[in-house]
Design a protein around this motif. Structure first.
Motif, PDB file in Angstrom:
ATOM      1  N   ASN A  81     -24.936  14.996  13.055  1.00 11.45           N
ATOM      2  CA  ASN A  81     -23.697  14.682  13.147  1.00 11.45           C
ATOM      3  C   ASN A  81     -22.789  15.694  13.990  1.00 11.45           C
ATOM      4  O   ASN A  81     -22.010  15.293  14.879  1.00 11.45           O
ATOM      5  CB  ASN A  81     -22.843  14.347  12.007  1.00 11.45           C
ATOM      6  CG  ASN A  81     -23.344  13.163  11.125  1.00 11.45           C
ATOM      7  OD1 ASN A  81     -24.195  12.203  11.721  1.00 11.45           O
ATOM      8  ND2 ASN A  81     -23.125  13.065   9.983  1.00 11.45           N
TER       9      ASN A  81
ATOM     10  N   ASN B  82     -24.533   7.837  15.074  1.00  6.67           N
ATOM     11  CA  ASN B  82     -24.315   9.030  14.434  1.00  6.67           C
ATOM     12  C   ASN B  82     -22.792   9.372  14.463  1.00  6.67           C
ATOM     13  O   ASN B  82     -22.365   9.787  13.318  1.00  6.67           O
ATOM     14  CB  ASN B  82     -24.966  10.222  15.312  1.00  6.67           C
ATOM     15  CG  ASN B  82     -26.400  10.111  15.309  1.00  6.67           C
ATOM     16  OD1 ASN B  82     -27.131   9.525  14.343  1.00  6.67           O
ATOM     17  ND2 ASN B  82     -27.209  10.665  16.364  1.00  6.67           N
TER      18      ASN B  82
ATOM     19  N   SER C  96     -21.585   7.523  11.467  1.00  3.59           N
ATOM     20  CA  SER C  96     -21.801   8.033  10.301  1.00  3.59           C
ATOM     21  C   SER C  96     -21.070   9.342   9.859  1.00  3.59           C
ATOM     22  O   SER C  96     -20.405   9.604   8.823  1.00  3.59           O
ATOM     23  CB  SER C  96     -23.094   8.380  10.265  1.00  3.59           C
ATOM     24  OG  SER C  96     -23.536   9.153   9.043  1.00  3.59           O
ATOM     25  N   ALA C  97     -20.691  10.193  11.081  1.00  2.00           N
ATOM     26  CA  ALA C  97     -19.790  11.191  10.861  1.00  2.00           C
ATOM     27  C   ALA C  97     -18.305  11.024  10.725  1.00  2.00           C
ATOM     28  O   ALA C  97     -17.701  11.891   9.995  1.00  2.00           O
ATOM     29  CB  ALA C  97     -20.049  12.240  12.142  1.00  2.00           C
TER      30      ALA C  97
END
Length: 1090
Positions: A432, A477, A480-481
């Protein structure tokens, strides 16, 4: 001509007979003549039949049985001429034995005698013959490796070729390299494990060749090594010996650092082929050596590249190149070998990343199994993976950016983007963070530009696939971060499917994509392709803008996104939450550069949001979105409460108090808390915040409190305070009606609300008249206190502070009414009685300097009781409930301290002052109890002084004076002005009380020699000046009671001189007031100035 032909045939026949002659010198001469005949095209053509029918078998027999070097050399010379013809090669390699040949013991066994004959020559120790033999093998193989190589492989020729590499002859080594290179084209060469047998010889040969000044030999050896590394089957391990593997790494590192660029280029190719799991997986994996090798490759490539001209982001670099040069003309600006070197370097780096990913599934490869117990090894997969990520950031990316400033190659960018994609999985814990850095460095823009430039019209499908996969992984990503608190597997799956489907077709320029975003689908036809492209582009813009890559003009993007939402609503397209979230965010961040939304747009957004089950699905925690919802009344009225709830739920206010003290300017504070300027422009939001204080969790309520406190401290707006007080009254009334004592104590938000009430009161710094709302609040707070226990410090602390402040920050008229309200509340007075008794019951803290919540409550309780004593006496207010206090406990607490915090001692001294001023006679207070603590002063026999000072004793007076002196020195060293003034005031009040009771005792106390020592101690600190509030008030005390032994005329003159030299306007208020009292006392005593 016929006669010449006949003579020629007779000559050839005689030559053939010469090969059967037992004398090898004659055979050598015959071979020499044959060589000359076959060296010319005419002779070759004329003797073709002769060779096939008669010469071939005899020649092979002669070559195989030759003993002298002369015959061997001449035979090889003839063979060399014959091998130039594909026809002769076919005859030689397909020659079969006849019955007569089978019976001949001298004839070599085997179906294809030529490979065996040449192998026999390799067995000789004559390097010239070995070189000629290998050269002939290469001459055969060059015609058709796939056709002729099996014969040599079955004859085990490669084994002997590898053995020849240990020689020092450059010619022989070159010939063997060429021959082995041709053999690598045949899979049988590998399946027979010849490479496994010979790899050690090859590596050592390469190391030896590096000592020679032969660039072509270096290149040929590396080319052979590369082909073996590339073609070696996965199921057959090439390096069975870890030592050979490490030696190969050392050789590669040496060749990479070779000053000749051509050699270094071949070396980097070999490195790329070497970085395969089956090549380096022999445990333990040499990660440290691989790391050094890869670092050497990248540094060598970086040395060849000029430094990046600026700190421009990736998208800016590509944009500048694309604006200046056509797509295919840029490559001419970069030397071809340099570009090839970069390409091979990137392939090496990508292979290393893939190698790290493959090893993640191999437990044996993750750590060095041979590491000693209780010791750490650097030779681990984890360290290697972190190295890849680190060197990509420090070397690889800057190097490629430098290249892109001069040229853009599809092959280079494809390998580069592919390597970045692989890095996402190399270090999962850093995925991330790495994705955020790429996004903030404009890699989304760079990839879009690459797709638009090289992948339109279905060109460069590999690059298109690589770029699309990279963007997909990067976006997921980043999702998700940035969406940790609400990451949904279903939403992530939907986003993944959308990106995988839409990105390969999204090959438009930024301007074209922006127009596409504003495009409206055809009526009655839902264009799925258009929707997919629009949604993909919105997501890409969202993630790019989230990390500062604003590559589209804000005004244009604001208009395009608005049109996108209007079109979606008009056609009934239900936008997924993640698309709507991205669109709202883009509107919010661009709203300052775009025009304000019209009524239609706001109505559309409201209808879209009304269809959501939960606003948190589209919420993004950022100041622009908060401002977007609060600046439009249409949105604030409907969604303001939910948005503010989400804002404070996501906001991190743990360091609010520290941050506040660090921000000197209002601009800095506004950037730290973006809600403050919004509150200033729209105070009606305060009502929403107050609702949040009561209806939200303790954490959210506390964050709201911190924001409101900062707002109240920074903005002088009395109307806001009135609004808040009115709202507080409603909330308290509701809570007290609906809640019992137990539920009030369990209400975790109530303490926060009371803290805010007290803060609002602190905001009114001046004296003001209390109105009906204030008196109702007093009544409600008193009732609330009556329902609490002394242990409910979180409720009582702000409540008692509120009551205390209400008594002091008002006019005498309101003050008299406020005292009546408090004294009429019996439950409040009963609580105060319990709080005072807790002073002797609660154990002292482990650290006397610290102030616990219990001690803070005791401070508030003593201060409030002291104020009630003062104002009850002043206004003669009716008392419905008395308070009782053990005087000896109070005195012993001040005298012996008993590890009490300084602030608590000061609060008790304030109470003691109030009692002393009233001569221990108050309708509110009853002095009771003669019990003392174990360490208290024991009662002395009665005397005239004790009788006059009753209920005080003379010994208690002296102990109290000494304790106050010591306390004054202690707080003066801490430079605490408030505490020092409180101690001096208590000493003043004590002497005044003694003067009323017994003047002799008062004068005796005021003239104690220790007072002069106290003055010297106070003046020996950091400040030598007499112009200190504590010093001036002590001087005033001594002048008042004419303590000439304590203060002399010289010191009085010095004070007056310092006062004359000082600027009165610049003195602190406390110092100025103390100086005024001192001068007034001098005037009253009629002391002349010197």
């Amino acid at each position: 001509m016929h006669l010449i032909g006949t003579l020629f045939d007779n000559l050839v026949d005689h030559l053939l007979m010469g090969l059967t002659y037992p004398n090898e010198s004659i055979k050598a001469a015959v071979c020499y003549l044959y060589g000359k005949l076959y060296s010319s095209p005419a002779g070759t053509e004329r003797l073709s039949g002769h060779f096939e029918e008669r010469l071939c078998v005899v020649f092979l027999n002669t070559l195989g049985s030759a003993q002298t070097k002369e015959l061997q050399v001449n035979c090889l010379g003839l063979l060399k001429e014959l091998l130039k013809s594909d026809h002769f090669v076919s005859i030689l390699m397909n020659n079969a034995k006849t019955e007569e040949e089978t019976e001949n013991p001298d004839f070599l066994e085997g179906e294809n005698p030529l490979p065996l004959v040449l192998k026999k020559l390799l067995l000789t120790r004559d390097e010239m013959l070995q070189a000629a033999s290998s050269h002939c093998m290469a001459a055969v193989l060059v015609h058709s490796p796939s056709r002729y190589a099996p014969a040599f492989i079955h004859a085990d020729v490669p084994e002997f070729l590898f053995e020849c590499l240990l020689c020092k002859s450059e010619i022989l080594i070159w010939s063997v390299y060429c021959c082995l290179l041709l053999l690598t084209e045949e899979r049988l060469f590998f399946s027979k494990c010849h490479t496994v047998y010979g790899i050690e010889s090859l590596v050592r040969s390469l190391r030896g060749v590096l000592l020679l000044n032969n660039v072509e030999l270096h290149k040929q050896g590396l080319l052979l090594f590369t082909e073996i590394l590339k073609r070696q089957p996965v199921e057959i391990k090439l390096f069975t010996n870890r030592g050979v593997c490490i030696e190969a790494i050392d050789v590669l590192m040496e060749t990479v650092n070779c000053p000749v660029l051509e050699v270094a280029v071949e070396a980097v190719k070999a490195v790329a082929a070497f970085l395969r799991k089956d090549h380096v997986s022999s445990p333990p994996v040499p990660y440290e050596e691989l790391q050094k090798l890869l670092e050497a490759v990248l540094k060598r490539c970086a040395d060849l590249s000029p430094p990046q001209s600026s700190k421009r982001h990736a998208g800016d670099v590509l944009f500048s190149v694309s604006q200046s040069h056509p797509a295919n003309r840029n490559l001419g600006r970069v030397p071809q070998r340099q570009g090839q070197f970069l390409l091979n370097t990137l392939e090496s780096f990508r292979n290393a990343c893939r190698l790290a990913v493959e090893f993640q599934g191999d437990f044996m490869a993750q750590e060095n199994a041979f590491t000693a117990p209780n010791s750490e090894s650097k030779d681990t997969l984890s360290n290697f993976s972190e190295f890849l990520l680190r060197i990509c950031d420090s070397l690889c990316i800057p190097m490629v950016m430098s290249y892109l400033e001069r040229a853009v190659s599809p092959s280079v960018t494809e390998v580069f983007i592919s390597a970045l994609s692989t890095l996402f999985t190399v270090v999962p814990s850093m995925r991330n963070k790495f994705s955020k850095k790429l996004a903030s460095s404009s890699f989304i823009r760079l990839t879009l530009e690459l797709k638009a430039r090289f992948c339109s019209v279905q060109s460069n499908p590999v690059l298109n696939h690589t770029c699309s996969s990279f963007l997909c992984s990067l976006c997921l990503n980043l999702y998700s971060a940035t969406e940790k608190t609400r990451t949904s597997s279903q939403e992530e799956q939907e986003m993944s499917e959308l990106l995988q489907k839409g990105l390969p077709q999204l090959n438009y320029t930024i301007a074209e994509s922006l127009l596409l975003l504003s495009e409206t689908p055809e009526p009655f036809f839902l264009d799925q392709s258009l929707c997919s492209h629009q949604h993909c582009f919105v997501l890409l813009l969202y993630f790019a803008y989230s990390f500062g890559d604003r590559f589209v003009p804000d005004a244009e993007l604001f208009l395009a996104v608005r049109n996108f939402l209007l079109s979606a609503q008009d056609h009934g397209d239900c936008l997924p939450p993640h698309i709507l979230r991205a669109a709202l965010y883009l509107l919010a961040v661009c709203q300052d550069k775009g025009k304000a939304l019209d009524v239609r747009s706001l109505s559309t957004i409201r209808r879209i949001l009304d269809n959501l089950t939960d606003l948190s699905l589209v919420y993004v925690h950022c100041p622009p979105l908060l401002k977007f919802f609060l600046c439009y009344p249409e949105l604030m009225g409907r969604f303001g409460h939910q948005v503010l709830q989400l804002w404070f739920s996501w906001e991190d206010c743990k360091q609010t108090e520290v941050e506040e003290s660090d921000f000197g300017s209002s601009d800095q504070l506004n950037s730290a808390n973006p809600l403050l300027p919004i509150l200033k422009s729209n105070s009606s939001i305060l009502l929403i915040l107050l609702d949040l204080v009561c209806s939200s969790s303790v954490e959210v309520a506390w964050k709201v409190l911190m924001t409101l406190r900062t707002f109240l401290e920074r903005n002088e707006d009395v109307l806001v305070c009135d609004l808040l007080r009115s709202r507080f009254l409603q909330i308290l009334q509701q809570l007290l009606v609906e809640s019992s004592s137990a539920t009030l104590q369990a209400n975790r938000n109530l303490p926060v609300l009371l803290n805010l009430l007290f803060l609002v009161q602190l905001r009114s710094k001046g004296i003001r008249e209390l109105d009906s709302t204030d008196f109702k609040l007093l009544h409600q707070v008193c009732n609330l206190c009556g329902k609490c226990r002394p242990r409910d410090t979180d409720l009582l602390q702000p409540s008692l502070n509120f009551l205390y402040w209400s008594l002091h920050q008002t006019t005498p008229c309101s003050q008299q009414r406020a005292v009546a309200v408090l004294l009429s509340n019996v439950s409040l007075l009963e609580l105060l009685q319990k709080v005072l008794e807790c002073t002797w019951l609660w154990s002292p803290p482990s650290r006397p300097a610290s102030l616990s919540s219990e001690d803070a409550l005791l401070c508030s309780g003593w201060l409030l009781v002291a104020s009630l004593l003062l104002y009850q006496h002043r206004y003669n207010t009716e008392v419905h409930q008395t308070l009782s206090v053990d005087l000896k406990e109070v005195l012993n607490t001040v005298i012996f301290r008993n590890k009490k915090p300084i602030l608590l001692l000061v609060s008790i001294m304030q109470f003691l002052r109030a009692v002393l001023r009233q001569n221990f006679s108050s309708a509110l207070l009853v002095i009771v109890g003669q019990n003392t603590a174990p360490n208290a002063a024991q009662p002395q026999p009665s005397s005239v002084q004790d009788t006059a000072l009753h209920p005080l004793a003379m010994q208690q007076v002296f102990l109290l004076v000494v304790s106050l002196q010591n306390l004054l020195v202690h707080v003066q060293l801490q430079k605490d002005l408030l505490l020092s003034q409180a101690v001096v005031a208590c000493l003043e009040t004590l002497v005044e009380h003694l003067y009323v009771k017994n003047q002799d005792v008062a004068l005796h106390v005021a003239s104690q020699p220790w007072h002069r020592f106290l003055l010297f101690t106070l003046l020996s600190g950091g400040q030598k000046s007499f112009l200190q509030p504590a010093v001036l008030r002590l001087m005033t005390l001594f002048v008042r009671y004419q303590s000439s032994n304590i203060i002399s005329q010289k010191e009085i003159s010095q004070i007056i001189q310092e006062a004359a030299e000082a600027s009165i306007a610049e003195l602190p208020e406390a110092t100025s007031h103390a100086l005024h009292l001192f001068l007034s006392q001098l005037k009253a005593n009629k002391i002349e100035k010197p």
